[in-house]
Scaffold this motif. Structure first.
Motif, mmCIF file in Angstrom:
data_model
loop_
_atom_site.group_PDB
_atom_site.id
_atom_site.type_symbol
_atom_site.label_atom_id
_atom_site.label_comp_id
_atom_site.label_asym_id
_atom_site.label_seq_id
_atom_site.Cartn_x
_atom_site.Cartn_y
_atom_site.Cartn_z
ATOM 1 N N GLN A 81 0.694 -1.145 -0.077
ATOM 2 C CA GLN A 81 -0.040 0.018 0.060
ATOM 3 C C GLN A 81 0.728 1.224 -0.121
ATOM 4 N N ARG A 82 2.180 0.983 -0.019
ATOM 5 C CA ARG A 82 3.092 2.294 0.060
ATOM 6 C C ARG A 82 4.037 2.188 -1.143
ATOM 7 N N GLY A 83 4.765 3.166 -1.228
ATOM 8 C CA GLY A 83 6.044 3.316 -2.088
ATOM 9 C C GLY A 83 7.190 3.093 -1.121
ATOM 10 N N CYS A 84 8.196 3.653 -1.579
ATOM 11 C CA CYS A 84 9.668 3.508 -0.626
ATOM 12 C C CYS A 84 9.473 4.705 0.317
ATOM 13 N N GLN A 85 8.632 5.407 0.308
ATOM 14 C CA GLN A 85 8.662 6.598 1.222
ATOM 15 C C GLN A 85 7.880 6.407 2.679
ATOM 16 N N LEU A 86 8.504 6.788 3.592
ATOM 17 C CA LEU A 86 7.734 6.905 5.099
ATOM 18 C C LEU A 86 7.381 8.423 5.459
ATOM 19 N N SER A 87 6.452 8.858 6.051
ATOM 20 C CA SER A 87 5.890 9.788 6.142
ATOM 21 C C SER A 87 5.978 9.646 7.899
ATOM 22 N N LEU A 101 18.960 18.028 10.632
ATOM 23 C CA LEU A 101 19.029 16.855 9.707
ATOM 24 C C LEU A 101 19.856 17.584 8.350
ATOM 25 N N VAL A 102 19.419 18.907 7.971
ATOM 26 C CA VAL A 102 20.147 19.393 6.706
ATOM 27 C C VAL A 102 21.552 19.665 6.807
ATOM 28 N N MET A 103 21.878 20.293 8.264
ATOM 29 C CA MET A 103 22.995 20.685 8.602
ATOM 30 C C MET A 103 24.202 19.366 8.597
ATOM 31 N N ARG A 104 23.535 18.168 8.646
ATOM 32 C CA ARG A 104 24.165 16.940 8.615
ATOM 33 C C ARG A 104 24.240 16.453 7.148
ATOM 34 N N GLY A 105 23.681 16.987 6.221
ATOM 35 C CA GLY A 105 23.600 16.411 5.047
ATOM 36 C C GLY A 105 22.527 15.396 4.606
ATOM 37 N N VAL A 106 21.587 15.565 5.260
ATOM 38 C CA VAL A 106 20.380 14.628 4.965
ATOM 39 C C VAL A 106 19.410 15.398 4.036
ATOM 40 N N ALA A 107 18.825 14.774 3.123
ATOM 41 C CA ALA A 107 17.780 15.100 2.299
ATOM 42 C C ALA A 107 16.587 14.590 2.581
ATOM 43 N N VAL A 108 15.663 15.278 3.329
ATOM 44 C CA VAL A 108 14.172 14.808 3.475
ATOM 45 C C VAL A 108 13.349 16.017 3.089
ATOM 46 N N ASP A 109 12.056 15.469 3.005
ATOM 47 C CA ASP A 109 11.111 16.506 2.552
ATOM 48 C C ASP A 109 10.168 16.798 3.834
ATOM 49 N N LYS A 110 9.803 18.197 3.998
ATOM 50 C CA LYS A 110 9.110 18.509 5.107
ATOM 51 C C LYS A 110 7.335 18.890 4.877
ATOM 52 N N ARG A 111 6.609 18.414 5.732
ATOM 53 C CA ARG A 111 5.190 18.780 5.680
ATOM 54 C C ARG A 111 4.962 19.419 7.034
ATOM 55 N N TYR A 112 5.127 20.574 6.996
ATOM 56 C CA TYR A 112 4.710 21.459 8.377
ATOM 57 C C TYR A 112 3.505 21.255 8.868
ATOM 58 N N PRO A 113 3.085 21.189 10.121
ATOM 59 C CA PRO A 113 4.062 21.553 11.198
ATOM 60 C C PRO A 113 4.694 20.240 11.723
ATOM 61 N N TYR A 114 4.318 19.012 11.424
ATOM 62 C CA TYR A 114 4.942 17.852 12.322
ATOM 63 C C TYR A 114 5.480 16.737 11.454
ATOM 64 N N ILE A 115 5.520 16.982 10.154
ATOM 65 C CA ILE A 115 5.908 15.512 9.217
ATOM 66 C C ILE A 115 7.118 15.884 8.432
ATOM 67 N N ILE A 116 8.040 14.822 8.600
ATOM 68 C CA ILE A 116 9.166 14.860 7.749
ATOM 69 C C ILE A 116 8.986 13.305 6.824
ATOM 70 N N ARG A 117 9.146 13.415 5.586
ATOM 71 C CA ARG A 117 9.108 12.300 4.671
ATOM 72 C C ARG A 117 10.581 11.895 4.168
ATOM 73 N N VAL A 118 10.812 10.608 4.512
ATOM 74 C CA VAL A 118 12.015 9.780 4.339
ATOM 75 C C VAL A 118 11.808 9.140 3.070
ATOM 76 N N ALA A 119 12.659 8.792 2.174
ATOM 77 C CA ALA A 119 12.509 7.982 0.946
ATOM 78 C C ALA A 119 13.862 6.980 0.844
ATOM 79 N N PRO A 120 13.935 5.955 1.279
ATOM 80 C CA PRO A 120 15.254 5.310 0.942
ATOM 81 C C PRO A 120 15.069 4.648 -0.493
ATOM 82 N N VAL A 121 15.647 5.126 -1.539
ATOM 83 C CA VAL A 121 15.430 4.866 -2.998
ATOM 84 C C VAL A 121 16.257 3.369 -3.062
#
Length: 148
Positions: A81-87, A101-121
């Motif tokens: 029921q999902r792709g490779c991304q977790l919210s 996270l960004v200062m440490r070189g991590v690329a994630v997507d944000k959905r304010y105010p509480y959600i970060i989306r992570v996609a292990p490709v």
């Protein structure tokens, strides 16, 4: 010379995607109240049979790394029921966590105010990359927790 992508089986890629995303979900938060079944998606974290489970952000997890900050996946649990991304939904605003996270070189997507989306490709991320992400997330949350 044949390109590498021509030699890839889509079914194998999807299986790898299931396992990578399952591993990330496992490290963040296993389904609370159940013992870890050591399913195929969790196996890469065990070096030996006696190793214990680690779920770093589950509210009821004994391995939880933060007393003030927790997160849980709001993505469907069923891999089909999902792709490779977790919210990941946090119990605090993601402003500071995202910046750390960004200062440490991590690329994630944000959905304010509480959600970060992570996609292990599955084409280029590995189980080691996922573990590194979780380590960076733990470090970021620890820094943000001190500011709360």
């Amino acid at each position: 010379m044949k390109r590498t992508i021509d030699n890839v089986n889509l079914e194998d890629l999807r299986k790898r995607s299931y396992r990578l995303t399952g591993y990330l979900e496992y490290l963040i938060e296993y389904v609370q109240g159940k013992e870890c079944p050591r399913s195929a998606s969790c196996l890469p974290i065990y070096e030996k049979e006696s190793d214990t489970c680690r779920h770093y952000f589950g509210v009821e997890s004994p391995a939880r790394v933060s007393s003030k900050i927790s997160c849980q996946s709001i993505t469907p649990k069923e891999a089909e029921q999902r792709g490779c991304q977790l919210s990941l939904k946090f119990n605090v605003s993601i402003d500071y966590i995202y910046k750390e996270l960004v200062m440490r070189g991590v690329a994630v997507d944000k959905r304010y105010p509480y959600i970060i989306r992570v996609a292990p490709v599955h084409l280029y991320n590995s189980f080691i990359d996922i573990r590194r992400f979780v380590d960076v997330l733990i470090e970021s949350v620890s820094i943000v927790e001190e500011k709360l």
